[in-house]
Design an enzyme around this catalytic site. Structure first.
Site: not given
Ligand SMILES: NC(=O)c1ccc[n+]([C@@H]2O[C@H](COP(=O)([O-])OP(=O)(O)OC[C@H]3O[C@@H](n4cnc5c(N)ncnc54)[C@H](OP(=O)(O)O)[C@@H]3O)[C@@H](O)[C@H]2O)c1
Length: 258
Positions: A138, A151
């Site tokens: 990130s 985080y």
């Molecule tokens: N959105 C942003 O602004 C942003 C920015 C920078 C980096 N990121 C990174 O991008 C990645 C994806 O995040 P996102 O933004 O797509 O968020 P999201 O929409 O909340 O998706 C997170 C995913 O991780 C899964 N997950 C969460 N807890 C889990 C667990 N205990 N075991 C297995 N799977 C789990 C969730 O599925 P379930 O709930 O079905 O388990 C979901 O599929 C993350 O690493 C996040 O830190 C996001």
């Protein structure tokens, strides 16, 4: 046909990876906790793109969960050509007042599961002298983030770890790359319990599809690191070069205190 394993594939960036890779005729293994969402996505992608999609329902914060994923893949006789360590979450707030167990789960998912899955699949890729690993960091990984402290530190770990592995593995035919998105339109902010007022300040959100496009383009080029999104994100990740660290962290603390 190659096969990609995507953690956190039930929504957000992970789901967008699944959709894009399916369109490129890649077979998929989808991992997350939400069984229904994963099975719905699997059925849709199988029918639309005539690919094979396997679902592994797992909470990756549970002990031995990564062993379960690895064993399930072995039992199905699958070879993983592309591992995408995407599952992750954050927790907004003052660390001292926060839920300690939740902070440890961030480390368990964002760091330990990612390291363990990498350690399980990387040697097999090296033996075959082919394969790729994409890890999700990130822009918060480039400097400390008060009120997102664990985080951001977890994403700093992912950034450092992945760049080191990029260099260790490039002579073995294996590409390791780290993606650093800025604020992206997913469930992340809700999951992290971001105050509405702060979430609303993020008016320049990327889409998950933009993050995936940047990531796959950078992977094709052999880059170690990609900061996804516009110029603003590229500036943010370089601020620590120009500002004294204490000043930078103080500014962030002011901005992020709700
Ligand atoms: N959105 C942003 O602004 C942003 C920015 C920078 C980096 N990121 C990174 O991008 C990645 C994806 O995040 P996102 O933004 O797509 O968020 P999201 O929409 O909340 O998706 C997170 C995913 O991780 C899964 N997950 C969460 N807890 C889990 C667990 N205990 N075991 C297995 N799977 C789990 C969730 O599925 P379930 O709930 O079905 O388990 C979901 O599929 C993350 O690493 C996040 O830190 C996001």
């Amino acid at each position: 046909m190659s096969t990609a394993l995507i953690t956190g594939a039930s929504g957000g960036i992970g789901k967008a990876f699944a959709q894009e890779l399916a369109a490129r005729k890649t077979n998929l293994v989808l991992v997350a906790r939400s069984s229904e969402k994963l099975h719905q996505l699997a059925t849709q992608l199988q029918e639309q793109y005539k690919i094979q999609v396997e679902v592994i329902v797992k909470d990756l914060t549970e002990p031995k969960a990564t062993d379960g994923v690895f064993d399930a893949i072995k039992a199905k006789g699958l070879t993983i050509d592309l591992l995408i360590n995407n599952a992750g979450f954050g927790d907004y707030g003052d660390f001292a007042k926060g839920d300690g167990e939740r902070q440890l789960k961030i480390i368990q998912l964002n760091i330990l599961a990612l390291v363990d899955l990498t350690h399980k699949f990387l040697p097999l890729m090296r033996q075959r002298r082919t394969g790729s690993i994409i890890n999700l960091s990130s822009i918060t990984g480039f400097q400390p983030m008060p009120y997102l402290s664990v985080y951001a530190a977890s994403k700093a770990f992912v950034l450092s770890f992945s760049e080191a592995l990029w260099a260790e593995n490039r002579d073995y035919g294996v590409r390791v790359m780290v993606v650093c998105p800025g604020p992206t339109e997913t469930s992340f902010f809700t999951e992290a319990k971001f105050p509405q007022t702060l979430a609303e300040k993020n008016n320049k959100l990327s889409t998950p599809e933009e993050v995936v496009r940047d990531a796959l383009q950078a992977l094709e080029k052999g880059d170690s690191t990609v900061v996804s999104g516009g110029l603003g994100n590229k500036l943010i990740v370089n601020l620590h070069r120009f500002l004294p660290r204490e000043s930078l962290v103080s500014v962030i603390a002011k901005k992020f205190k709700s």
